[in-house]
Design an enzyme around this catalytic site. Structure first.
Site, PDB file in Angstrom:
ATOM      1  N   CYS A 143      14.543  65.180  10.287  1.00 33.78           N
ATOM      2  CA  CYS A 143      15.933  65.002   9.872  1.00 33.78           C
ATOM      3  C   CYS A 143      16.808  66.102  10.475  1.00 33.78           C
ATOM      4  O   CYS A 143      16.486  67.292  10.330  1.00 33.78           O
ATOM      5  CB  CYS A 143      16.037  65.034   8.346  1.00 33.78           C
ATOM      6  SG  CYS A 143      17.740  64.977   7.737  1.00 33.78           S
ATOM      7  N   LYS A 174      44.384  31.814  23.230  1.00 26.76           N
ATOM      8  CA  LYS A 174      43.218  31.647  24.105  1.00 26.76           C
ATOM      9  C   LYS A 174      41.996  32.255  23.411  1.00 26.76           C
ATOM     10  O   LYS A 174      41.897  33.469  23.261  1.00 26.76           O
ATOM     11  CB  LYS A 174      43.443  32.326  25.459  1.00 26.76           C
ATOM     12  CG  LYS A 174      42.344  32.073  26.466  1.00 26.76           C
ATOM     13  CD  LYS A 174      42.664  32.707  27.809  1.00 26.76           C
ATOM     14  CE  LYS A 174      41.553  32.405  28.801  1.00 26.76           C
ATOM     15  NZ  LYS A 174      40.251  32.954  28.389  1.00 26.76           N
ATOM     16  N   TYR A 194      36.684  41.714  36.897  1.00 23.54           N
ATOM     17  CA  TYR A 194      36.293  40.480  37.588  1.00 23.54           C
ATOM     18  C   TYR A 194      37.538  39.725  38.058  1.00 23.54           C
ATOM     19  O   TYR A 194      37.609  39.271  39.209  1.00 23.54           O
ATOM     20  CB  TYR A 194      35.464  39.594  36.655  1.00 23.54           C
ATOM     21  CG  TYR A 194      35.169  38.225  37.228  1.00 23.54           C
ATOM     22  CD1 TYR A 194      34.116  38.030  38.121  1.00 23.54           C
ATOM     23  CD2 TYR A 194      35.968  37.134  36.899  1.00 23.54           C
ATOM     24  CE1 TYR A 194      33.868  36.779  38.666  1.00 23.54           C
ATOM     25  CE2 TYR A 194      35.726  35.881  37.442  1.00 23.54           C
ATOM     26  CZ  TYR A 194      34.671  35.707  38.321  1.00 23.54           C
ATOM     27  OH  TYR A 194      34.425  34.476  38.868  1.00 23.54           O
ATOM     28  N   SER A 238      39.034  25.093  35.038  1.00 23.98           N
ATOM     29  CA  SER A 238      39.375  26.331  34.332  1.00 23.98           C
ATOM     30  C   SER A 238      40.865  26.603  34.506  1.00 23.98           C
ATOM     31  O   SER A 238      41.578  25.801  35.122  1.00 23.98           O
ATOM     32  CB  SER A 238      38.539  27.491  34.869  1.00 23.98           C
ATOM     33  OG  SER A 238      38.766  27.670  36.251  1.00 23.98           O
ATOM     34  N   LYS A 252      46.745  36.659  29.926  1.00 19.82           N
ATOM     35  CA  LYS A 252      45.725  37.415  29.201  1.00 19.82           C
ATOM     36  C   LYS A 252      46.235  38.789  28.780  1.00 19.82           C
ATOM     37  O   LYS A 252      47.107  39.372  29.428  1.00 19.82           O
ATOM     38  CB  LYS A 252      44.460  37.539  30.058  1.00 19.82           C
ATOM     39  CG  LYS A 252      43.829  36.184  30.376  1.00 19.82           C
ATOM     40  CD  LYS A 252      42.603  36.299  31.243  1.00 19.82           C
ATOM     41  CE  LYS A 252      41.393  36.694  30.436  1.00 19.82           C
ATOM     42  NZ  LYS A 252      40.146  36.613  31.246  1.00 19.82           N
ATOM     43  N   ARG A 284      31.441  22.966  30.327  1.00 14.11           N
ATOM     44  CA  ARG A 284      32.273  22.792  31.518  1.00 14.11           C
ATOM     45  C   ARG A 284      31.424  22.729  32.788  1.00 14.11           C
ATOM     46  O   ARG A 284      31.695  21.950  33.696  1.00 14.11           O
ATOM     47  CB  ARG A 284      33.279  23.935  31.628  1.00 14.11           C
ATOM     48  CG  ARG A 284      34.125  23.846  32.899  1.00 14.11           C
ATOM     49  CD  ARG A 284      35.054  25.039  33.060  1.00 14.11           C
ATOM     50  NE  ARG A 284      36.235  24.879  32.238  1.00 14.11           N
ATOM     51  CZ  ARG A 284      36.673  25.767  31.372  1.00 14.11           C
ATOM     52  NH1 ARG A 284      35.991  26.877  31.172  1.00 14.11           N
ATOM     53  NH2 ARG A 284      37.772  25.568  30.677  1.00 14.11           N
TER      54      ARG A 284
END
Length: 659
Positions: A401, A110, A29, A75, A306, A131
């Site tokens: 089984c 973070k 993303y 952000s 990050k 937010r």
């Protein structure tokens, strides 16, 4: 191309923020957003007002009242690479000639949770607001009242009349695992810590699980009287008001120290009790923060650096069903090999069949795999947009089984299991592995392959048979004479075991190491334990009705009692009958052990320390009392010295324990 990219990002915003069901990884993303920002920067005539690069996206909780933030809650800009961090954040500050202060930058962790804005008036909590779009957020005050870390009233002196306190609601790894175990009861699990936080806060009642959530403050929005302080000083002031602040916050002047901070937590984040996905670097001076200001989306005085993605996409190839020691059937998913943080991964456990239904998993699906805690791979969701009827097929849940062909059953939690007990070879093999493990009997030179050969060739039918092995039997399964000598010598020398380890080795359902220790401390002898009842068992920490009934079911079975009697003829149980246990050197002390020992065997040392009620840890922290050191101790001895922890060497231990 740009319009298509914008539509893609808006679609993924909706999946991530509204539905809490992302189809791509965070890294993927962020790469889409970075690509769009680059294109918009180079094509100036484009209308950017409605672009997803110009607004803040966050969780929207349906039917909640929207409340305006007094100061926009923006952000952070993200970066994943050191050169981008330098180019996009550090280098632009150099010409401004403002980096003169010793502690110019403040570095924080973070957290992987949900941002929250807490509005206090006259020290009283008025609202808890998400937010949202940065200007308006959802009112979730009723739910956050259940979170013990969020004070309803601020304490101390000089509290501003109006203040917006900003931070992150998160869930610890321990509470996350507990939550998922509880949610298994209703055929539902959370994929990660962030989805757990969002899922709980979406509930419109004061759900009992909300108390599992935690909160850390990372700054303020509006404050009535501007404090001419640094960011880190402001955090200490907020802490004096009773607001929780994270432990690992450091100030630095130069670029190299920031990178060291980043790399340290990149390596060690799995040791933390909560999940983090990077660090945040802020300018420490609040006046300079105000002077630099914000863009429409993010502050110019802070950035999130990050960690590399711990998620990758793959294709599910098959699901294998494994039979465990207690008969529970565990699905194992095999997929096309992927590399996460330098490690090749090709399979992951699905815990039980409920997970298959929760994920709506099919063979051939495109799946997102996460490497949890840098170690355990986990399938977190399916990218269903890639699914077609021609390229996927359903997973066939077995009715018999896989090991013994007995009929499988489902318990009240819809968990599949085989009820054949140790007549099922897979269950028996796993029990013997448990019996000889380090935490139980700790018998050397007997590994998984040998156990499988012994069971499959009908050379052992119970754990007692291990002590009756001889050279003639072992030669039948093609073991070399040198290995036979080691195996038989190890079994011959095995004479004694602590009471708690003996209890753990029995393999009673729901009895882990901690519970076995608690039982041993409470009952002190095997005879008293075997004559106990439910009321006696419920007095022990960590034992509820279900576990008490499982224990009682085991110790009232005649076959189990006969088995225990035969074991005690082979093995001497060590009881801790020392009345002065509370006065010993290690009583309730936190201990870490490192290095190689010559006179003391490590497992025996651990057993002895546990008998003295010491707490054994694997990592150094400020709570550790003693580090016990052998040869080649590694970094732990440096960490211990830095934390001023007492260090004991092998010769000290021999003297203290009178070995």
């Amino acid at each position: 191309m740009i319009n298509k990219l914008r539509q893609q990002i808006q679609y993924h915003n909706y999946r991530y923020y509204v539905l809490n069901k992302p189809e791509i990884t965070d890294y993927q993303y962020d790469q889409l957003v970075i690509k769009l920002e680059h294109l918009e920067k180079n094509i100036h005539y484009l209308n950017k007002q409605t672009s997803p690069t110009q607004y803040v996206g966050d969780i929207l909780l349906n039917n909640n009242k929207k409340i305006k933030h007094k100061v926009p809650m923006l952000s952070l800009n993200n970066t994943f690479k050191v050169k981008h961090f330098y180019k996009n954040f550090f280098a632009p500050l150099l010409p401004l000639n403002i980096m003169k202060e010793k502690n110019f930058f403040c570095c924080e962790l973070k957290f992987d949770g949900m941002a929250i804005n807490l509005l206090y008036k006259n020290g009283i909590l008025i609202h808890g607001i998400t937010r949202g779009n940065g200007y308006f957020g959802d009112n979730i005050t009723n739910n956050i009242l259940c979170i013990k870390d969020i004070p309803k009233r601020l304490q101390g002196n000089n509290i501003p009349k109006i203040i917006e306190i900003r931070g992150e609601i998160f869930i610890s790894k321990q509470n996350f695992n507990f939550l998922n175990k509880q949610y298994l009861m209703i055929n539902k699990q959370f994929a990660n810590t962030r989805s757990a936080v969002v899922g709980l806060l979406r509930l419109h009642n004061k759900n009992k699980y909300l108390k599992l959530l935690n909160f850390f403050c990372y700054g303020v929005g509006y404050i009535e009287n501007f404090l001419n302080k640094s960011h880190i000083e402001l955090l200490y002031i907020l802490k004096s008001y009773g607001i929780p602040v994270a432990q690992y916050i450091h100030t630095y002047k130069n670029f190299q120290d920031i990178i060291k901070f980043y790399r340290f937590f990149k390596r060690n984040r799995y040791k933390l009790p909560y999940h983090i996905d990077g660090i945040v670097i802020k300018i420490n001076n609040l006046y300079i923060q105000q002077k630099l200001g914000n863009s429409t989306k993010a502050p110019k005085w802070a950035i999130a650096y990050k960690f590399p993605s711990q998620e990758q996409n793959s294709i599910l190839k098959k699901v294998y069903f494994k039979v465990g020691r207690t008969g529970i059937i565990t699905p194992i998913a095999f997929f096309e090999t992927i590399k996460i943080l330098g490690v090749n991964i090709s399979y992951a456990t699905l815990y039980n069949i409920n997970e298959i239904f929760r994920l709506d998993l099919r063979i051939g699906d495109t799946i997102v795999v996460q490497r949890c805690g840098d170690v355990i791979p986990k399938i977190i969701h399916v990218i269903k947009i890639n699914r077609t009827n021609s390229n996927t097929s359903p997973i066939n849940i077995p009715v018999l089984c896989p090991s013994c062909n007995s009929k499988l059953y489902k318990n009240i939690n819809n968990i599949l299991y085989c009820s054949a007990g140790y007549k099922c070879k897979a269950q028996f093999i796993n029990y013997i592995k448990h019996f000889i493990s380090t935490e139980a009997m700790n018998i050397n030179y007997i590994g998984t392959k040998l156990i499988e050969k012994l069971v499959n060739n009908n050379l052992i039918f119970s754990a007692i048979d291990l002590f009756q092995l001889n050279k003639k039997k072992l030669l039948k399964i093609n073991i070399g004479e040198q290995n036979i000598k080691k195996i038989l010598l190890s079994l011959y020398n095995f004479k004694e075991i602590s009471f708690s380890k003996f209890l753990f080795a029995l393999g009673i359902k729901d009895i882990g190491i901690t519970t076995a220790n608690n039982i041993a401390k409470h009952f002190q002898t095997l005879e008293i334990f075997l004559s106990s009842n439910v009321a006696d068992l419920l007095k022990i920490s960590g034992i509820g009705k279900k576990t008490a009934n499982n224990i009682l079911f085991f110790i009232k079975d005649k076959n189990n009692i006969d088995y225990i009697k035969m074991l005690t003829k082979k093995i001497n149980i060590i009881y801790n009958k020392n009345n002065n246990i509370y006065n010993n050197f290690f009583y309730q002390k936190n201990v870490v052990i490192t290095g190689t020992f010559f006179i003391i065997q490590r497992s025996k040392l651990i057993d002895k320390l546990k008998l003295l009620n010491a707490n054994i840890f694997n990592y150094i922290s400020s709570n550790i009392d003693y580090l016990i050191v052998g040869t080649n101790p590694g970094k732990k001895i440096i960490q211990a010295k830095n934390n001023q922890i007492s260090i004991l060497y092998e010769k000290n231990i021999i003297k203290i324990l009178s070995l």
